[in-house]
Design an enzyme around this catalytic site. Structure first.
Site, PDB file in Angstrom:
ATOM      1  N   ARG A 100       0.830  -1.128  -0.044  1.00  0.00           N
ATOM      2  CA  ARG A 100       0.060  -0.004  -0.040  1.00  0.00           C
ATOM      3  C   ARG A 100       0.852   1.299   0.000  1.00  0.00           C
ATOM      4  NH1 ARG A 100      -3.378  -2.964  -1.799  1.00  0.00           N
ATOM      5  NH2 ARG A 100      -5.466  -3.140  -0.938  1.00  0.00           N
ATOM      6  N   HIS A 131      -0.062  -0.446 -10.053  1.00  0.00           N
ATOM      7  CA  HIS A 131      -0.903  -1.425  -9.102  1.00  0.00           C
ATOM      8  C   HIS A 131      -1.237  -2.572  -9.962  1.00  0.00           C
ATOM      9  CE1 HIS A 131      -3.654  -0.968  -5.430  1.00  0.00           C
ATOM     10  NE2 HIS A 131      -3.117  -2.223  -5.620  1.00  0.00           N
TER      11      HIS A 131
END
Length: 310
Positions: free
Chosen positions: A225, A273
């Site tokens: 993250r 991502h």
């Protein structure tokens, strides 16, 4: 009839509708899967944060909310969500993460970037990598993803240290825990891989003080993250050379703004991502199994600890 509400963006419905129906049928479940069930009729919710359900109060009959993603930081603090919440632990998602982590770890370990970029007629044969057994790798986070990645790297011969907030034992890994264990895990690490959940306790885990613990010339990989890293501290460590490079897949703002310093930094590789993603076929099997378990009176898999945040 079991009513399952699919609450995600429309494009995901096209991807998931058929695999979910197949998985429910294989599990022997009679399910009405829809994006339009009335709240009072919903038994289960398949959920993504980009879907229409934000207020769970009307879903009083719902027995379980099942996330499509591994991370739950965008939903776990929702005060209207009083129903049990399960996060996605999907074998295909895990395998995808292992492949990304192993690939980029080997890229840094072997110094591949220098040879890929240096196709200029210069014979650079004076620097070569150590063997994997002589390269210290630290994995922060020993959940399903971190444990799998750490084990895969250990099988390749890397000296892997894993860290988690609570004690873990994983064959082939040196496992540490707690605040003191975090400092020990980072001390002298040459490659650091972040696979922690994002919670108030893990935000800025890699700050200036902890980056300073790494071996000079270390590499940072973040498929976890974006908030796990203090971006200013990392950029400063890259500027000083203490951190030689970073491969980053997750960011505080996504998509990463075009003017963000990471894009133009010569020592940073940005991936959008894509370190791993939930695959519809395998995730549908996980969802169907959880519905089957709850219908049979068993506890669902992968329940989220609200207090811990994951």
């Amino acid at each position: 009839m079991i009513n399952v509400l699919f609450s995600a963006r429309p494009a995901l419905w096209d991807e998931y509708a058929a695999p979910l129906q197949d998985a429910f049928a294989q599990a022997g479940l009679t399910v009405s899967l829809s994006r339009e069930h009335a709240p009072e009729d919903v038994d289960y919710i398949v959920f993504a944060p980009n879907g229409p359900v934000k207020d769970f109060t009307p879903y009083a009959r719902t027995r379980l909310v099942m996330g499509l993603w591994a991370g739950v930081e965008t939903i776990v603090g929702n005060k209207t969500l009083t129903q049990p919440l399960a996060r996605m632990v999907d074998p295909a998602l895990t395998q995808g993460m292992v492949e990304w982590v192993v690939g980029h770890t080997l890229r840094h370990h072997l110094g591949m970037d220098a040879h890929i970029a240096g196709q200029d007629g210069v014979w650079r044969n004076t620097v070569y990598p150590p063997l994997a057994q002589d390269r210290s790798v630290t994995v922060l986070g020993l959940g399903a993803l971190g444990a799998a990645c750490g084990s895969a790297l250990a099988q390749l011969g890397f000296a892997v240290t894993g860290w988690s907030r609570s004690p873990k034992q994983i064959a082939g890994l040196r496992c540490l825990s707690g605040d003191d264990g975090l400092s020990r895990a980072l001390d002298g690490a040459e490659i650091v891989i972040l696979l922690l959940p994002l919670t108030p306790k893990t935000e800025n885990t890699l700050d200036a003080a902890r980056l300073a613990l790494l071996a000079p010339g270390a590499y940072v990989l973040n498929p976890g993250r974006g908030g796990l890293i203090d971006d200013d501290a990392l950029i400063a460590a890259l500027a000083s050379g203490h951190v030689a490079g970073a491969t980053l897949d997750t960011f505080r703002t996504e998509p990463l703004p075009a003017d963000h310093p990471y894009w133009a930094h010569p020592a940073v590789v940005v991936t959008p991502h894509i370190a791993s993603t939930t695959r519809a076929a395998s995730a549908s099997q996980v969802i169907a199994e959880n519905v089957r378990r709850v219908e049979a009176g068993d506890a669902p898999l992968n329940l989220v600890d609200r207090a811990a945040g994951y």
